[in-house]
Design a protein around this motif. Structure first.
Motif, mmCIF file in Angstrom:
data_model
loop_
_atom_site.group_PDB
_atom_site.id
_atom_site.type_symbol
_atom_site.label_atom_id
_atom_site.label_comp_id
_atom_site.label_asym_id
_atom_site.label_seq_id
_atom_site.Cartn_x
_atom_site.Cartn_y
_atom_site.Cartn_z
ATOM 1 N N GLY A 11 52.760 56.254 80.426
ATOM 2 C CA GLY A 11 51.594 56.301 80.806
ATOM 3 C C GLY A 11 51.159 54.872 81.536
ATOM 4 O O GLY A 11 51.919 54.133 81.371
ATOM 5 N N GLU A 12 49.910 54.832 81.974
ATOM 6 C CA GLU A 12 49.602 53.665 82.728
ATOM 7 C C GLU A 12 49.198 52.651 81.918
ATOM 8 O O GLU A 12 49.269 51.375 82.193
ATOM 9 C CB GLU A 12 48.706 54.020 83.710
ATOM 10 C CG GLU A 12 49.207 55.231 84.747
ATOM 11 C CD GLU A 12 50.008 54.600 85.622
ATOM 12 O OE1 GLU A 12 50.074 53.327 86.156
ATOM 13 O OE2 GLU A 12 50.897 55.334 86.257
ATOM 14 N N SER A 13 48.647 53.051 80.579
ATOM 15 C CA SER A 13 48.064 52.039 79.730
ATOM 16 C C SER A 13 48.963 51.249 78.963
ATOM 17 O O SER A 13 48.836 50.212 78.389
ATOM 18 C CB SER A 13 46.928 52.867 78.839
ATOM 19 O OG SER A 13 47.765 53.589 78.165
ATOM 20 N N ASN A 14 50.310 51.603 78.875
ATOM 21 C CA ASN A 14 51.334 50.932 78.048
ATOM 22 C C ASN A 14 52.377 50.257 78.768
ATOM 23 O O ASN A 14 53.315 50.312 78.247
ATOM 24 C CB ASN A 14 51.804 52.097 76.970
ATOM 25 C CG ASN A 14 50.971 52.548 76.185
ATOM 26 O OD1 ASN A 14 49.765 51.931 75.623
ATOM 27 N ND2 ASN A 14 51.214 53.902 75.728
ATOM 28 N N VAL A 15 51.936 49.971 80.029
ATOM 29 C CA VAL A 15 53.187 49.293 80.733
ATOM 30 C C VAL A 15 53.756 47.854 80.008
ATOM 31 O O VAL A 15 55.122 47.911 80.128
ATOM 32 C CB VAL A 15 52.526 49.077 82.143
ATOM 33 C CG1 VAL A 15 53.597 48.392 83.277
ATOM 34 C CG2 VAL A 15 52.384 50.300 82.890
ATOM 35 N N GLN A 48 53.566 47.059 77.065
ATOM 36 C CA GLN A 48 54.338 47.331 75.522
ATOM 37 C C GLN A 48 55.720 47.965 75.847
ATOM 38 O O GLN A 48 56.493 47.728 75.328
ATOM 39 C CB GLN A 48 53.488 48.238 75.028
ATOM 40 C CG GLN A 48 53.815 48.413 73.480
ATOM 41 C CD GLN A 48 52.804 49.295 72.679
ATOM 42 O OE1 GLN A 48 51.786 49.833 73.176
ATOM 43 N NE2 GLN A 48 53.077 49.285 71.416
#
Length: 77
Positions: free
Chosen positions: A35-39, A41
């Motif tokens: 997903g885009e929000s966990n790049v 991490q």
């Protein structure tokens, strides 16, 4: 003698110069971090996996070099 050293130098140069970015994630980690929000991490997990993978190779190489050095030292005396 020089041919062997020349080959080793060329092989080592090839390995160093042909390094590329490694993406080391298992399927479960990729699914959990996708997903885009966990790049950021996901990149941190990739770096940790590569770090953990490299340590055994470094240790085995160091032990192999130590054994080689002891063998050469014993052979000359």
């Amino acid at each position: 003698m020089f041919k062997k050293i020349k080959f080793q130098f060329i092989a080592l140069s090839f390995l160093i110069l042909s390094s590329a970015a490694v993406q080391a994630q298992c399927a479960m980690c990729r699914a959990a971090l996708g997903g885009e929000s966990n790049v950021a991490q996901a990149q941190a997990v990739n770096d940790g996996i590569v770090y953990l993978m490299a340590i055994p190779y470094i240790l085995v190489g160091g032990i192999g070099y130590a054994v080689y050095r002891l063998y050469k030292k014993k052979k000359t005396t």
